[in-house]
Write an enzyme that holds these catalytic residues in place. Structure first.
Site, PDB file in Angstrom:
ATOM      1  N   SER B 121      -7.051  -3.245  -4.138  1.00  0.00           N
ATOM      2  CA  SER B 121      -6.098  -3.882  -5.049  1.00  0.00           C
ATOM      3  C   SER B 121      -4.707  -4.043  -4.437  1.00  0.00           C
ATOM      4  CB  SER B 121      -5.990  -3.078  -6.352  1.00  0.00           C
ATOM      5  OG  SER B 121      -5.327  -1.863  -6.124  1.00  0.00           O
ATOM      6  N   LYS B 158      -0.456   1.081  -7.553  1.00  0.00           N
ATOM      7  CA  LYS B 158       0.065  -0.232  -7.952  1.00  0.00           C
ATOM      8  C   LYS B 158       1.578  -0.277  -7.757  1.00  0.00           C
ATOM      9  CE  LYS B 158      -3.785  -1.888  -9.928  1.00  0.00           C
ATOM     10  NZ  LYS B 158      -4.624  -0.855  -9.248  1.00  0.00           N
TER      11      LYS B 158
END
Lengths: 202, 202
Positions: B121, B158
């Site tokens: 990600s 993230k």
DNA sequence: TGTTGAGGTTGTCTTATGATAACCAAAATA
DNA sequence: TATTTTGGTTATCATAAGACAACCTCAACA
């Protein structure tokens, strides 16, 4: 590891402290002074005990000839070089911009150093400008390895492919073209080493 | 850093090599032997030059009294965790899959650990699956920081943005969507720490 | 052309340092 | 209790190793 007496522990701690603070081991008399005892004979016996128990290694006949057998740190300090010169397999001292420690497990064999990455030619291999590339010095490489090579005096970081009649240095960035080196075209390529790790500080 | 003559460079490299291999500095005669010259006077002059140029420090009157002024930076061994548990600010012992040393310079403050990166990600931030993310434990973050956060019991890596009335966790991969956390919607987010470094073994 | 600095030689002096002998005393251990 | 181990003392000795004098060569340089 065998147990140490309190006295032996003090000796070992002093030796570690010396290495840490002054960079070289103490003499027998240094240790004697620290323990506030006179003479060197007692110290020799302590060192013998420490060696017998596997904590140090004595190098008989050499001054300050004591080395720790205990893994003092699981890491090794390697030079960070900002530039690689053509032809020299090892980085030149004047190019060293600092030192950086890395886990010993990363050093399989041979001399290694960190190279500060310049440019974005390997961006698709997740190698960015400013990253530290851990380079293991070696003169050849396998196909597909990321290598540090000097080409006509300039150092680059590329993927290496040796094909039938030419060598290809391939960037990992669509904006750059492959570099093709054919034999006998005057272009000189020499491989400095292989990139075995990448460290990035965020 | 002042330039060294080729001869002085050889001396410096030999000293570094000795420290590396035997753990203590060489004597003048060791160096003379390496250079295949006789006598110690020439060596003293080399050491004086190296000291004048700031590469070493001589400790007059002590045998092997040479220390490098370039300080080999120290390192610290940190745990590698494979998973982060919700709620606990520090990684659980049972999740430790090993240890990895890193240069002290990377540890500004607070407890840190390595997290083994899972998933892709963050691929556009050049963070790949399997990389070791150096995480500094902290409960909050600045906008734009890459953080390790647990969301409903799951840990993710993230970019963090705190906006007017919600928090956004943004992947660096177009195939994933932003994660939006609004207050009072039952979703629980807690920040474990901030990613301050990335290490990849190739 | 003279001067400077890097690099080197032989030799001497002094001290730092490891090795060891001969012996002592307390504590742990069989 | 006898014995070993640990920790220590005061010596002495040989040598490892730093400091330095006096002098040499060669290249760079103004």
């Amino acid at each position: 590891m065998e147990k140490l007496t309190p006295r032996q522990k003090k000796v070992l701690e002093f030796i570690i402290g010396c290495l840490d603070e002054q960079g070289y081991p103490p003499t027998l008399r240094d240790i004697a002074g620290y323990l506030k005892v006179s003479g060197t004979f007692g110290i020799m016996k302590h060192l013998d005990a420490l060696e017998r128990k596997g904590f140090i290694k004595k190098h008989s006949g050499t001054s300050r000839g004591i080395t720790l057998t205990l893994p003092p740190s699981r890491s090794i300090s390697l030079p960070i070089v900002g530039a690689v010169r053509a032809g020299s397999p090892h980085p030149a001292v004047e190019d060293i911009e600092g030192f950086f420690s890395i886990d010993q497990s990363q050093l399989k064999s041979g001399a290694s150093f960190f190279l500060r990455v310049k440019g974005d030619s390997m961006i698709n291999d997740a190698i960015l400008e400013g990253d530290l590339a851990l380079v293991r010095s070696q003169a050849g490489a396998e196909n597909g390895n990321i290598v540090v090579a000097t080409l006509d005096g300039e150092a680059t970081l590329k993927r290496y492919y040796r094909l039938k009649d030419y060598i290809c240095l391939r960037p990992a960035n669509p904006n750059y073209d492959d570099i093709i080196i054919r034999e006998g075209t005057g272009k000189e390529i020499s491989i400095i080493g292989r990139v075995v790790g990448i460290y990035r500080s965020l």
